[in-house]
Design a protein around this motif. Structure first.
Motif, PDB file in Angstrom:
ATOM      1  N   ARG A 207       0.812  -1.227   0.000  1.00  0.00           N
ATOM      2  CA  ARG A 207       0.000   0.000   0.000  1.00  0.00           C
ATOM      3  C   ARG A 207       0.846   1.279   0.000  1.00  0.00           C
ATOM      4  NH1 ARG A 207      -5.251   0.406   2.990  1.00  0.00           N
ATOM      5  NH2 ARG A 207      -5.792   1.174   0.947  1.00  0.00           N
ATOM      6  N   ILE A 208       2.088   1.164  -0.479  1.00  0.00           N
ATOM      7  CA  ILE A 208       2.969   2.342  -0.485  1.00  0.00           C
ATOM      8  C   ILE A 208       2.395   3.444  -1.386  1.00  0.00           C
ATOM      9  CG2 ILE A 208       4.496   1.501  -2.357  1.00  0.00           C
ATOM     10  CD1 ILE A 208       5.812   3.230   0.772  1.00  0.00           C
ATOM     11  N   ALA A 209       1.621   3.042  -2.393  1.00  0.00           N
ATOM     12  CA  ALA A 209       1.058   4.034  -3.322  1.00  0.00           C
ATOM     13  C   ALA A 209       0.118   5.015  -2.630  1.00  0.00           C
ATOM     14  CB  ALA A 209       0.314   3.323  -4.461  1.00  0.00           C
ATOM     15  N   VAL A 210      -0.500   4.588  -1.538  1.00  0.00           N
ATOM     16  CA  VAL A 210      -1.507   5.450  -0.918  1.00  0.00           C
ATOM     17  C   VAL A 210      -1.034   6.048   0.412  1.00  0.00           C
ATOM     18  CG1 VAL A 210      -3.466   4.382  -2.078  1.00  0.00           C
ATOM     19  CG2 VAL A 210      -2.688   3.444   0.102  1.00  0.00           C
ATOM     20  N   ARG A 211       0.260   5.913   0.716  1.00  0.00           N
ATOM     21  CA  ARG A 211       0.769   6.532   1.943  1.00  0.00           C
ATOM     22  C   ARG A 211       0.990   8.024   1.718  1.00  0.00           C
ATOM     23  NH1 ARG A 211       4.360   2.518   4.192  1.00  0.00           N
ATOM     24  NH2 ARG A 211       3.327   0.533   3.756  1.00  0.00           N
ATOM     25  N   SER A 212       0.978   8.801   2.795  1.00  0.00           N
ATOM     26  CA  SER A 212       1.191  10.241   2.683  1.00  0.00           C
ATOM     27  C   SER A 212       2.667  10.599   2.604  1.00  0.00           C
ATOM     28  CB  SER A 212       0.589  10.961   3.892  1.00  0.00           C
ATOM     29  OG  SER A 212      -0.793  10.704   3.955  1.00  0.00           O
ATOM     30  N   TYR A 213       3.502   9.851   3.327  1.00  0.00           N
ATOM     31  CA  TYR A 213       4.928  10.187   3.399  1.00  0.00           C
ATOM     32  C   TYR A 213       5.787   8.973   3.079  1.00  0.00           C
ATOM     33  CZ  TYR A 213       3.208  14.330   5.698  1.00  0.00           C
ATOM     34  OH  TYR A 213       2.540  15.480   5.961  1.00  0.00           O
ATOM     35  N   LEU A 214       6.986   9.252   2.584  1.00  0.00           N
ATOM     36  CA  LEU A 214       7.966   8.202   2.328  1.00  0.00           C
ATOM     37  C   LEU A 214       9.064   8.304   3.380  1.00  0.00           C
ATOM     38  CD1 LEU A 214       8.299   8.559  -1.554  1.00  0.00           C
ATOM     39  CD2 LEU A 214       6.945   6.870  -0.259  1.00  0.00           C
ATOM     40  N   ALA A 215       9.301   7.192   4.043  1.00  0.00           N
ATOM     41  CA  ALA A 215      10.358   7.103   5.051  1.00  0.00           C
ATOM     42  C   ALA A 215      10.243   8.203   6.101  1.00  0.00           C
ATOM     43  CB  ALA A 215      11.732   7.135   4.376  1.00  0.00           C
ATOM     44  N   GLY A 216       9.060   8.711   6.314  1.00  0.00           N
ATOM     45  CA  GLY A 216       8.845   9.732   7.341  1.00  0.00           C
ATOM     46  C   GLY A 216       9.443  11.087   7.008  1.00  0.00           C
ATOM     47  N   HIS A 217       9.926  11.272   5.785  1.00  0.00           N
ATOM     48  CA  HIS A 217      10.616  12.505   5.431  1.00  0.00           C
ATOM     49  C   HIS A 217      10.017  13.244   4.249  1.00  0.00           C
ATOM     50  CE1 HIS A 217      14.225  12.535   7.958  1.00  0.00           C
ATOM     51  NE2 HIS A 217      14.095  11.227   7.952  1.00  0.00           N
ATOM     52  N   LEU A 218       9.600  12.482   3.229  1.00  0.00           N
ATOM     53  CA  LEU A 218       9.221  13.092   1.949  1.00  0.00           C
ATOM     54  C   LEU A 218       7.735  12.915   1.710  1.00  0.00           C
ATOM     55  CD1 LEU A 218      12.060  11.400  -0.162  1.00  0.00           C
ATOM     56  CD2 LEU A 218      12.040  13.775   0.609  1.00  0.00           C
ATOM     57  N   THR A 219       7.075  13.956   1.173  1.00  0.00           N
ATOM     58  CA  THR A 219       5.699  13.722   0.750  1.00  0.00           C
ATOM     59  C   THR A 219       5.742  12.691  -0.385  1.00  0.00           C
ATOM     60  OG1 THR A 219       5.873  15.627  -0.717  1.00  0.00           O
ATOM     61  CG2 THR A 219       4.797  15.987   1.394  1.00  0.00           C
ATOM     62  N   ASN A 220       4.728  11.860  -0.436  1.00  0.00           N
ATOM     63  CA  ASN A 220       4.720  10.769  -1.399  1.00  0.00           C
ATOM     64  C   ASN A 220       4.329  11.271  -2.788  1.00  0.00           C
ATOM     65  OD1 ASN A 220       4.620   8.368  -2.712  1.00  0.00           O
ATOM     66  ND2 ASN A 220       3.124   7.405  -1.349  1.00  0.00           N
ATOM     67  N   SER A 221       5.326  11.428  -3.644  1.00  0.00           N
ATOM     68  CA  SER A 221       5.089  11.819  -5.039  1.00  0.00           C
ATOM     69  C   SER A 221       6.030  10.981  -5.900  1.00  0.00           C
ATOM     70  CB  SER A 221       5.410  13.305  -5.234  1.00  0.00           C
ATOM     71  OG  SER A 221       6.803  13.514  -5.099  1.00  0.00           O
ATOM     72  N   PRO A 222       5.733  10.856  -7.199  1.00  0.00           N
ATOM     73  CA  PRO A 222       6.621  10.064  -8.054  1.00  0.00           C
ATOM     74  C   PRO A 222       8.065  10.571  -8.015  1.00  0.00           C
ATOM     75  CG  PRO A 222       4.548  10.447  -9.173  1.00  0.00           C
ATOM     76  CD  PRO A 222       4.499  11.262  -7.915  1.00  0.00           C
ATOM     77  N   GLY A 223       8.247  11.892  -8.042  1.00  0.00           N
ATOM     78  CA  GLY A 223       9.608  12.442  -8.012  1.00  0.00           C
ATOM     79  C   GLY A 223      10.328  12.090  -6.725  1.00  0.00           C
ATOM     80  N   ASN A 224       9.625  12.224  -5.603  1.00  0.00           N
ATOM     81  CA  ASN A 224      10.247  11.897  -4.324  1.00  0.00           C
ATOM     82  C   ASN A 224      10.501  10.402  -4.171  1.00  0.00           C
ATOM     83  OD1 ASN A 224      10.576  14.465  -3.345  1.00  0.00           O
ATOM     84  ND2 ASN A 224       8.619  14.506  -2.263  1.00  0.00           N
ATOM     85  N   MET A 225       9.629   9.598  -4.765  1.00  0.00           N
ATOM     86  CA  MET A 225       9.846   8.143  -4.706  1.00  0.00           C
ATOM     87  C   MET A 225      11.148   7.794  -5.422  1.00  0.00           C
ATOM     88  SD  MET A 225       8.680   5.174  -3.744  1.00  0.00           S
ATOM     89  CE  MET A 225       6.897   4.918  -3.654  1.00  0.00           C
ATOM     90  N   MET A 226      11.361   8.384  -6.609  1.00  0.00           N
ATOM     91  CA  MET A 226      12.592   8.100  -7.350  1.00  0.00           C
ATOM     92  C   MET A 226      13.799   8.623  -6.585  1.00  0.00           C
ATOM     93  SD  MET A 226      11.364   8.901 -11.220  1.00  0.00           S
ATOM     94  CE  MET A 226       9.607   9.054 -11.355  1.00  0.00           C
ATOM     95  N   LYS A 227      13.658   9.804  -6.003  1.00  0.00           N
ATOM     96  CA  LYS A 227      14.756  10.400  -5.233  1.00  0.00           C
ATOM     97  C   LYS A 227      15.138   9.477  -4.073  1.00  0.00           C
ATOM     98  CE  LYS A 227      15.680  14.609  -2.602  1.00  0.00           C
ATOM     99  NZ  LYS A 227      15.163  15.950  -2.322  1.00  0.00           N
ATOM    100  N   TRP A 228      14.134   8.990  -3.363  1.00  0.00           N
ATOM    101  CA  TRP A 228      14.414   8.106  -2.227  1.00  0.00           C
ATOM    102  C   TRP A 228      15.101   6.821  -2.690  1.00  0.00           C
ATOM    103  CZ3 TRP A 228      14.885   8.065   2.832  1.00  0.00           C
ATOM    104  CH2 TRP A 228      14.978   6.823   3.472  1.00  0.00           C
TER     105      TRP A 228
END
Ligand code: HEC
Length: 126
Positions: free
Chosen positions: A71-92
């Motif tokens: 369910r990572i697609a519907v989370r608000s944040y990535l790794a508690g740091h980044l808002t969940n967006s395609p750009g931030n996902m690639m960055k992470w």
């Protein structure tokens, strides 16, 4: 003639209508990332993400070192740091140590193209 439509015609028309109204999770995932879901699946295997993560749909990915990616697609944040967006996902995926030097996910030298494809796969997980 008052015949009813054969069932297969009804199914095909219904599928076309549904498909037209709302993109499926898979087409949406490749649309928002520009990546290839199937290539992403194999890139996840190539980089060994399964050594640390449980990832639905990836054979053998049931590790518990890092957080599960269901369910990572519907989370608000990535790794508690980044808002969940395609750009931030690639960055992470490419630079987790730059985002948070204290976290243990390593920089694995993921290429731009692979990061895009992996993000496409991960955004199918809703
Ligand atoms: C050595 C273990 C390790 C490997 C290998 C690893 N990760 Fe991670 N990953 C982590 C840890 C630990 C976190 C949690 C970081 C945090 O929250 O600070 C994490 C977080 C994440 C997150 C954010 C999860 C969330 O709940 O917000 C994503 C997405 C992710 N990893 C994807 C990947 C992908 C894709 C790969 C392969 C290219 C990969 N990881 C490889 C350990 C790993």
């Amino acid at each position: 003639m008052r015949g009813e439509l054969p069932p297969f015609v009804v199914v095909v028309v219904a599928a076309a209508l549904l498909g037209g109204c709302r993109p499926s999770a898979t087409s949406e995932a490749s649309m928002i990332t520009g990546g290839d879901i199937e290539r992403g699946r194999s890139a996840i295997g190539k980089y060994g993400c399964a050594a640390c993560h449980t990832i639905p749909g990836i054979h053998g990915a049931n590790a518990t070192v890092g957080p599960p990616l269901d369910r990572i697609a519907v989370r608000s944040y990535l790794a508690g740091h980044l808002t969940n967006s395609p750009g931030n996902m690639m960055k992470w995926i490419q630079h987790p140590q730059e985002v948070d030097p204290k976290n243990v996910m390593p920089n694995m030298g993921v290429t731009d193209e692979d990061a895009r494809d992996i993000a496409a796969y991960l955004y199918t997980l809703r």
